[in-house]
Design a protein around this motif. Structure first.
Motif, short mmCIF file in Angstrom:
data_model
loop_
_atom_site.label_atom_id
_atom_site.label_comp_id
_atom_site.label_asym_id
_atom_site.label_seq_id
_atom_site.Cartn_x
_atom_site.Cartn_y
_atom_site.Cartn_z
N PRO A 123 9.09 0.47 -1.65
CA PRO A 123 8.34 0.76 -0.42
C PRO A 123 9.04 1.81 0.43
O PRO A 123 10.26 1.76 0.61
CB PRO A 123 8.32 -0.61 0.29
CG PRO A 123 8.55 -1.62 -0.78
CD PRO A 123 9.44 -0.94 -1.79
N LYS A 124 8.30 2.78 0.88
CA LYS A 124 8.89 3.82 1.71
C LYS A 124 7.79 4.45 2.56
O LYS A 124 6.60 4.22 2.34
CB LYS A 124 9.55 4.89 0.83
CG LYS A 124 8.58 5.62 -0.10
CD LYS A 124 9.30 6.65 -0.95
CE LYS A 124 8.32 7.40 -1.85
NZ LYS A 124 9.00 8.41 -2.68
N THR A 125 8.20 5.23 3.52
CA THR A 125 7.23 5.93 4.35
C THR A 125 6.52 6.98 3.51
O THR A 125 7.16 7.76 2.79
CB THR A 125 7.93 6.62 5.54
OG1 THR A 125 8.60 5.62 6.31
CG2 THR A 125 6.91 7.33 6.41
N VAL A 126 5.21 6.97 3.58
CA VAL A 126 4.41 7.89 2.78
C VAL A 126 4.07 9.12 3.61
O VAL A 126 3.59 9.01 4.73
CB VAL A 126 3.11 7.21 2.30
CG1 VAL A 126 2.26 8.19 1.50
CG2 VAL A 126 3.45 5.99 1.46
N THR A 127 4.32 10.28 3.04
CA THR A 127 3.99 11.53 3.71
C THR A 127 2.96 12.28 2.88
O THR A 127 3.25 12.68 1.74
CB THR A 127 5.24 12.42 3.87
OG1 THR A 127 6.24 11.70 4.58
CG2 THR A 127 4.89 13.70 4.64
N SER A 145 0.83 -1.21 0.00
CA SER A 145 0.00 0.00 0.00
C SER A 145 0.87 1.26 0.00
O SER A 145 0.50 2.27 -0.61
CB SER A 145 -0.97 0.01 1.19
OG SER A 145 -0.29 -0.04 2.43
N SER A 146 2.03 1.20 0.63
CA SER A 146 2.94 2.36 0.59
C SER A 146 3.50 2.55 -0.81
O SER A 146 3.65 3.69 -1.29
CB SER A 146 4.08 2.17 1.59
OG SER A 146 3.61 2.27 2.92
N SER A 147 3.83 1.46 -1.49
CA SER A 147 4.33 1.56 -2.87
C SER A 147 3.28 2.17 -3.78
O SER A 147 3.58 3.06 -4.59
CB SER A 147 4.74 0.18 -3.39
OG SER A 147 5.84 -0.33 -2.68
N VAL A 148 2.02 1.69 -3.67
CA VAL A 148 0.95 2.22 -4.50
C VAL A 148 0.66 3.67 -4.14
O VAL A 148 0.40 4.51 -5.02
CB VAL A 148 -0.31 1.34 -4.39
CG1 VAL A 148 -1.51 2.00 -5.08
CG2 VAL A 148 -0.04 -0.03 -4.99
N GLN A 188 0.84 9.25 -5.66
CA GLN A 188 1.35 10.61 -5.41
C GLN A 188 2.06 11.14 -6.64
O GLN A 188 1.90 12.30 -7.03
CB GLN A 188 2.31 10.59 -4.22
CG GLN A 188 1.89 11.47 -3.09
CD GLN A 188 2.83 11.41 -1.90
OE1 GLN A 188 3.82 10.67 -1.88
NE2 GLN A 188 2.52 12.18 -0.89
N ALA A 189 2.82 10.27 -7.29
CA ALA A 189 3.54 10.67 -8.51
C ALA A 189 2.57 10.99 -9.65
O ALA A 189 2.92 11.74 -10.58
CB ALA A 189 4.50 9.56 -8.94
N GLN A 190 1.36 10.45 -9.55
CA GLN A 190 0.33 10.72 -10.55
C GLN A 190 -0.61 11.86 -10.12
O GLN A 190 -1.69 12.02 -10.69
CB GLN A 190 -0.48 9.45 -10.84
CG GLN A 190 0.32 8.32 -11.44
CD GLN A 190 0.94 8.69 -12.78
OE1 GLN A 190 0.36 9.47 -13.56
NE2 GLN A 190 2.13 8.16 -13.05
N GLY A 191 -0.18 12.60 -9.11
CA GLY A 191 -0.90 13.82 -8.75
C GLY A 191 -1.96 13.68 -7.68
O GLY A 191 -2.68 14.65 -7.40
#
Length: 545
Positions: free
Chosen positions: A219-223, A80-83, A88-91
């Motif tokens: 995968p990373k922390t989503v802000t 879910s973090s990857s998605v 986010q990259a898609q706006g």
């Protein structure tokens, strides 16, 4: 709207709360409030989810039988973090409305928490919607993104391709960008290719592959772009109820997180539970009673198939040793018929202990069959509607059997209810008298999106005798409350049939019809009659053979 909901078994975990409820005195008017303990969860959904992942990361979270895929809580968190990063990259930003038109699958499960982490508003759409319905929903909410399957799986039918639908929204899917005259707000379409090679979408350069979102970002922390708050709207559910055009009910983190938590608590869910849940994720039954209840208690949820299949449901119970089963009356009936005719072997249900039935009342005859054939003993009931996120009332396993059969239980924690006169607005009726049920508490929706007029019709701020203000949701359901605080749903205010001045409740007639051994389904309505004003009409479906 969720109609009277039936629930099964809840363990000793709720016993202290139940004792507190039972110590309350008898009611003198049709007003009651639920327990004040445990306290409301004050986190946002992602904050609470992080605590579950830290405790139960290696436990199964989601199992998709059709996809032969299972995710632990740690894997669900990572995906879910990857998605979320991909979106986010898609706006995608906080507060944007992102529509999701998918069946019950891993992609929907992952997308749910991806959007929650961003603070974007999850808008689940019925994947069976046609193009005018999808366009209407997207336009009403000014949705910016649509996540949709290349096909829609439908119960008892062949899959429906969705390319024609998408071309009604954006005629040129090969141009490299989404241009929609019917939905100007729409920026991106994300495709989940669930067609198993039946459709070629390689030329659709205007769309984005879901797998690119999933695997294109580590995968990373989503802000989120701005901080989340527990009172933010995070979910919009379309509900048509029984009247008028669909309405978009706005629900907050607090509403759906706590409702799922208290439902699971009263069911007694633990990380050892395996919930087999065929109801759709686009409905609050699948998403809140199912997915949110399981996720707030570290349980596993099993999706037998993208769309309802009675055989897949029974096989999922057997294969995964399911401890809970969800469904509506027609689902249970279809499953029981497969057992009766020998299509599915009548074994492997000994682990079932609990479950939920919703959507309509479940007659005592069907409840008895669920006890006997599926081991769903300790049958209990709950009640709610989409606008109350959704559950308000629920019985317990300690309740007398009579209460479990003829009531929808007492209030969940931090929920208030009253029964008011239909002819004298605002007047709370005496115990035992019928009126309209109204609900107040953390679970009441923020309103209908973009529809202040219809919001004002049902969501009303009122003062009690002490001058305290509360926001009340008028349900449109006719109800009666007894002296112990049990709520009895007796029908819909507008469904009441008045025949020659006599009030006839469709539910009572339906229960009699359903008791006949040859009747599979029954629905009763009023039709115009010159002599009596209205008369009773029944639509009946008999068992096969």
């Amino acid at each position: 709207m969720i109609r009277p909901v039936f629930r099964f078994n809840s363990p000793r975990a709720c016993a202290p709360v139940l004792r507190r409820v039972q110590r309350q005195g008898l009611l003198t008017s049709s007003y009651a409030q639920g327990p004040t303990e445990p306290a409301l969860l004050e986190q946002t959904i992602p904050e609470h989810f992080a605590s579950i992942v830290s405790k139960h990361g290696d436990q199964n979270a989601v199992i998709s039988r059709a996809q032969q895929t299972r995710l632990t809580y740690e894997e669900l968190d990572q995906r879910s973090s990857s998605v979320a990063a991909g979106l986010q990259a898609q706006g995608v930003k906080k507060g944007m409305r992102v529509a999701v038109s998918l069946g019950n699958n891993i992609e929907f499960a992952v997308t749910t928490y991806a959007l929650f982490k961003l603070g974007a508003i999850l808008v689940p759409l019925n994947p069976a919607f046609n193009s005018p319905q999808v366009i209407s929903a997207l336009s009403h909410l000014s949705a910016t993104h649509l996540i949709i399957g290349t096909e829609t799986n439908l119960p008892f039918k062949s899959p429906r391709e969705n390319i024609s639908l998408l071309k009604q929204i954006s005629p040129d899917l090969t141009s490299g960008s989404i241009e929609s005259a019917s939905v100007p707000s729409l920026q991106k379409v994300i495709l989940v290719d669930n067609s198993a090679g039946r459709l070629d979408v390689s030329d659709f350069k205007s769309t984005i592959s879901f797998n690119d979102l999933l695997y294109g970002q580590a995968p990373k922390t989503v802000t989120p772009d701005t901080p989340l708050h527990r009172d933010d709207i995070i979910n919009i559910q379309f509900t048509s109820g029984t009247t008028a055009l669909p309405k978009a009910a706005c629900l907050s983190h607090t509403a759906i997180l706590n409702n799922g938590y208290f439902i699971g608590m009263r069911m007694g869910l633990t990380p050892k539970d395996v919930i087999v849940s065929p109801p759709p994720l686009y409905h609050c039954f699948g998403s809140i009673l199912g997915y949110m209840a399981s996720a707030t208690h570290g349980s596993a949820i099993v999706f037998p198939s993208e769309a309802f299949s009675p055989s897949a449901t029974l096989l999922a119970i057997q294969e995964e040793r399911g401890t809970a089963l969800y469904g509506v009356a027609t689902m249970f009936t279809a499953e029981l018929e497969l057992l009766s005719n020998g299509t599915i072997e009548d074994k492997g249900f000994e682990h079932l202990r609990t479950g939920i039935a919703a959507g309509s009342s479940v007659p005592s005859v069907l409840m008895g069959k669920l006890h006997d054939r599926l081991n769903l003993t300790g049958l209990t009931i709950c009640y709610g509607m989409t606008e109350t996120a959704p559950v308000s009332c629920m019985t317990t396993p300690d309740d007398p059997i009579a209460k479990r059969l003829d009531s929808v239980g007492r209030l969940l924690p931090h929920v208030h209810a009253k029964v008011v006169s239909v002819t004298e607005p605002g007047k709370v009726v005496p115990i035992g008298e019928r009126g309209e049920l109204a609900i107040a508490g953390y679970n009441v929706m923020s309103g209908y999106w973009g529809d202040e007029a219809r919001t004002a019709e049902v969501r009303k701020t009122e003062k009690d005798d002490q001058g305290h203000e509360a926001v009340w949701m008028y349900t449109g359901d006719e109800a009666m409350m007894d002296a112990d605080g049990y709520v009895h749903i007796t029908g819909r205010i507008k469904d009441l049939i008045i025949r020659g001045g006599e009030n006839i409740h469709p539910l009572e007639v339906e229960n009699v019809l359903f008791a006949h051994p040859h009747v599979s389904e029954a629905s009763v309505v009023g039709i115009p009659d010159e002599k009596y004003g209205e008369c009773v009409a029944a639509f009946v479906v008999v068992h096969g053979g």
